[in-house]
Write a protein that holds these residues in place. Sequence first.
Motif, PDB file in Angstrom:
ATOM      1  N   ASP A 147      34.176 -20.943  46.682  1.00  0.00           N
ATOM      2  CA  ASP A 147      34.337 -22.061  45.756  1.00  0.00           C
ATOM      3  C   ASP A 147      35.133 -23.224  46.354  1.00  0.00           C
ATOM      4  N   ALA A 148      35.480 -23.116  47.653  1.00  0.00           N
ATOM      5  CA  ALA A 148      36.304 -24.137  48.324  1.00  0.00           C
ATOM      6  C   ALA A 148      37.615 -24.360  47.582  1.00  0.00           C
ATOM      7  N   ASN A 149      38.187 -23.274  47.099  1.00  0.00           N
ATOM      8  CA  ASN A 149      39.451 -23.321  46.355  1.00  0.00           C
ATOM      9  C   ASN A 149      40.595 -23.294  47.366  1.00  0.00           C
ATOM     10  N   ARG A 150      40.891 -24.439  47.953  1.00  0.00           N
ATOM     11  CA  ARG A 150      41.742 -24.519  49.142  1.00  0.00           C
ATOM     12  C   ARG A 150      43.162 -23.988  48.945  1.00  0.00           C
ATOM     13  N   PRO A 151      43.856 -24.303  47.857  1.00  0.00           N
ATOM     14  CA  PRO A 151      45.221 -23.779  47.720  1.00  0.00           C
ATOM     15  C   PRO A 151      45.292 -22.254  47.770  1.00  0.00           C
ATOM     16  N   VAL A 152      44.317 -21.567  47.175  1.00  0.00           N
ATOM     17  CA  VAL A 152      44.315 -20.106  47.192  1.00  0.00           C
ATOM     18  C   VAL A 152      44.020 -19.586  48.598  1.00  0.00           C
ATOM     19  N   VAL A 153      43.047 -20.183  49.274  1.00  0.00           N
ATOM     20  CA  VAL A 153      42.710 -19.774  50.643  1.00  0.00           C
ATOM     21  C   VAL A 153      43.912 -19.950  51.568  1.00  0.00           C
ATOM     22  N   ILE A 154      44.597 -21.085  51.434  1.00  0.00           N
ATOM     23  CA  ILE A 154      45.767 -21.360  52.263  1.00  0.00           C
ATOM     24  C   ILE A 154      46.836 -20.298  52.052  1.00  0.00           C
ATOM     25  N   ALA A 155      47.156 -20.011  50.801  1.00  0.00           N
ATOM     26  CA  ALA A 155      48.236 -19.077  50.485  1.00  0.00           C
ATOM     27  C   ALA A 155      47.915 -17.664  50.972  1.00  0.00           C
ATOM     28  N   ILE A 156      46.690 -17.197  50.750  1.00  0.00           N
ATOM     29  CA  ILE A 156      46.332 -15.833  51.152  1.00  0.00           C
ATOM     30  C   ILE A 156      46.356 -15.693  52.671  1.00  0.00           C
ATOM     31  N   ALA A 157      45.819 -16.679  53.376  1.00  0.00           N
ATOM     32  CA  ALA A 157      45.805 -16.610  54.839  1.00  0.00           C
ATOM     33  C   ALA A 157      47.222 -16.565  55.396  1.00  0.00           C
ATOM     34  N   LEU A 158      48.105 -17.391  54.855  1.00  0.00           N
ATOM     35  CA  LEU A 158      49.476 -17.457  55.368  1.00  0.00           C
ATOM     36  C   LEU A 158      50.262 -16.201  55.024  1.00  0.00           C
ATOM     37  N   LEU A 159      50.169 -15.739  53.786  1.00  0.00           N
ATOM     38  CA  LEU A 159      50.903 -14.545  53.386  1.00  0.00           C
ATOM     39  C   LEU A 159      50.393 -13.307  54.117  1.00  0.00           C
ATOM     40  N   GLY A 160      49.089 -13.257  54.384  1.00  0.00           N
ATOM     41  CA  GLY A 160      48.545 -12.138  55.153  1.00  0.00           C
ATOM     42  C   GLY A 160      49.110 -12.091  56.556  1.00  0.00           C
ATOM     43  N   ALA A 161      49.235 -13.260  57.190  1.00  0.00           N
ATOM     44  CA  ALA A 161      49.800 -13.313  58.544  1.00  0.00           C
ATOM     45  C   ALA A 161      51.260 -12.888  58.547  1.00  0.00           C
ATOM     46  N   ILE A 162      52.032 -13.327  57.553  1.00  0.00           N
ATOM     47  CA  ILE A 162      53.454 -12.967  57.486  1.00  0.00           C
ATOM     48  C   ILE A 162      53.617 -11.467  57.245  1.00  0.00           C
ATOM     49  N   ALA A 163      52.825 -10.912  56.342  1.00  0.00           N
ATOM     50  CA  ALA A 163      52.899  -9.472  56.082  1.00  0.00           C
ATOM     51  C   ALA A 163      52.573  -8.671  57.332  1.00  0.00           C
ATOM     52  N   PHE A 164      51.599  -9.135  58.100  1.00  0.00           N
ATOM     53  CA  PHE A 164      51.206  -8.448  59.333  1.00  0.00           C
ATOM     54  C   PHE A 164      52.363  -8.449  60.336  1.00  0.00           C
ATOM     55  N   VAL A 165      53.031  -9.596  60.494  1.00  0.00           N
ATOM     56  CA  VAL A 165      54.151  -9.694  61.446  1.00  0.00           C
ATOM     57  C   VAL A 165      55.298  -8.784  61.025  1.00  0.00           C
ATOM     58  N   LEU A 166      55.635  -8.773  59.737  1.00  0.00           N
ATOM     59  CA  LEU A 166      56.740  -7.951  59.265  1.00  0.00           C
ATOM     60  C   LEU A 166      56.448  -6.457  59.405  1.00  0.00           C
ATOM     61  N   LEU A 167      55.212  -6.064  59.167  1.00  0.00           N
ATOM     62  CA  LEU A 167      54.858  -4.657  59.308  1.00  0.00           C
ATOM     63  C   LEU A 167      54.892  -4.213  60.767  1.00  0.00           C
ATOM     64  N   ILE A 168      54.506  -5.085  61.687  1.00  0.00           N
ATOM     65  CA  ILE A 168      54.607  -4.753  63.106  1.00  0.00           C
ATOM     66  C   ILE A 168      56.070  -4.526  63.488  1.00  0.00           C
ATOM     67  N   ALA A 169      56.970  -5.374  62.972  1.00  0.00           N
ATOM     68  CA  ALA A 169      58.399  -5.185  63.240  1.00  0.00           C
ATOM     69  C   ALA A 169      58.887  -3.856  62.667  1.00  0.00           C
TER      70      ALA A 169
END
Length: 316
Positions: free
Chosen positions: A278-300
Motif C-alpha cells: 500500500d506504499a504505507n511509508r511510515p510503517v515500512v520505515i519503522a518496521i525496517a529500522l526496528l528489525g535491524a536494531i533487534a537483530f543487532v541487540l540479539l547478536i550482542a
Amino acid sequence: MLRFTAQRLTHAVMVILVVTLVTHIGLFYFGDPFKTTPDEKMLPPETQQMLRERFGTDKPFLARYLIYLKNLFTGEFGVDFEQRRPVGELIAHVAPHTAGLAVLAILISLTVGVLAGALAAVRPGTALDAVITTTTITLLCLPVFVVALVFRQELSGLRLFGVELFPALPHAFGVDVPWLREVLLPAITLALVDIAFVARMMRASMLDVLAADYLRTARAKGLSERRVVLRHGMRNAIIPVVNHAGLAIGALMGGAVIVETIFQYDGVGFLFIKSLHDANRPVVIAIALLGAIAFVLLIALVDLISAYLDPRIRVT
C-alpha cells in the motif's frame, strides 16, 4: 566478564548509530517520504507539514538526526496513512505475535535439532546416524515457501477424531482462533528447515568435542560416558548452536515475512508486506529500522551467552 560485556554493548550501540544514520540519510535525502498517499495522491499540505515537523525535516542535518533518534527511542514513528493511527501503536499490537512465533519456532528447532544431532554424533556410522543425516539433507533442500504452501493446502482445517488440529485458512469472518492453534502451523513450518540446520551443526560440533583431549581425560578419571557426553561434551558443542539461535531469532523478530503472509498470521512480517503493497511509508520505515536494531541487540546477547559458556571467548 564485565569488561567483555561493556565492549560488546559498546559495539552494539555503535552499529545501531550507524544503521540509524544510514537509514536517516536514505529516507530524507533521496525524496520526500511524506508527499503522497498510497494511491499516489498528494497529501493535504497541513498533513505534510505535521509529518515534517514530527520528523524534523525542516531543520539542519544534525538537529534532524537528533530528532530522529529521539523519535526512535520514544516510539514516535509518525502516523499510519491507512488508519490514521500512530505507527508505534500498530507495531506494538503485532510485535508480541511475531515474538511468540519466533520463540516457539526456535524452541522446536533447538529441542529436536540438538537431540537429533547429539544422537547422530554419539552413534556415528550406525543406521540411526544414516537416517538422521539423510532426513536433514532432504529438509535442507526444501524452500520455506514451498513447505508453507504445502502445509497450508494440506493441513489447514485438518481434523483428527472430530477435533480441528489447525484452523482453516482463510479464517472465517468473526471466528476467534486461539493463539496457540493459530501459531502452531507457522511455527512448525519455520522450525522444520531450521531443525535440519541445527542437527547438522550439532552433529559436526559434537564429533569435534568428543574427540578432544579433555574428554579423554574425563573418561580416564572414571566418569561415566553419560556424564562425559552430557556435562562436558554438549556444553561446549552447543555454543555454535546458541550463536545460530540468536541470529535466527533476530531474523524472525524482524518478521517471518513469507510464512506470516502465507498463513495470514497477524505479525510484523504480514504488516510489513501489507504496508509495502500500500506504499504505507511510515510503517515500512519503522518496521525496517526496528528489525535491524533487534537483530543487532540479539547478536550482542548471543556473544554474551557464548562467553559465559566458554570463558576462552572473553579473552579474544
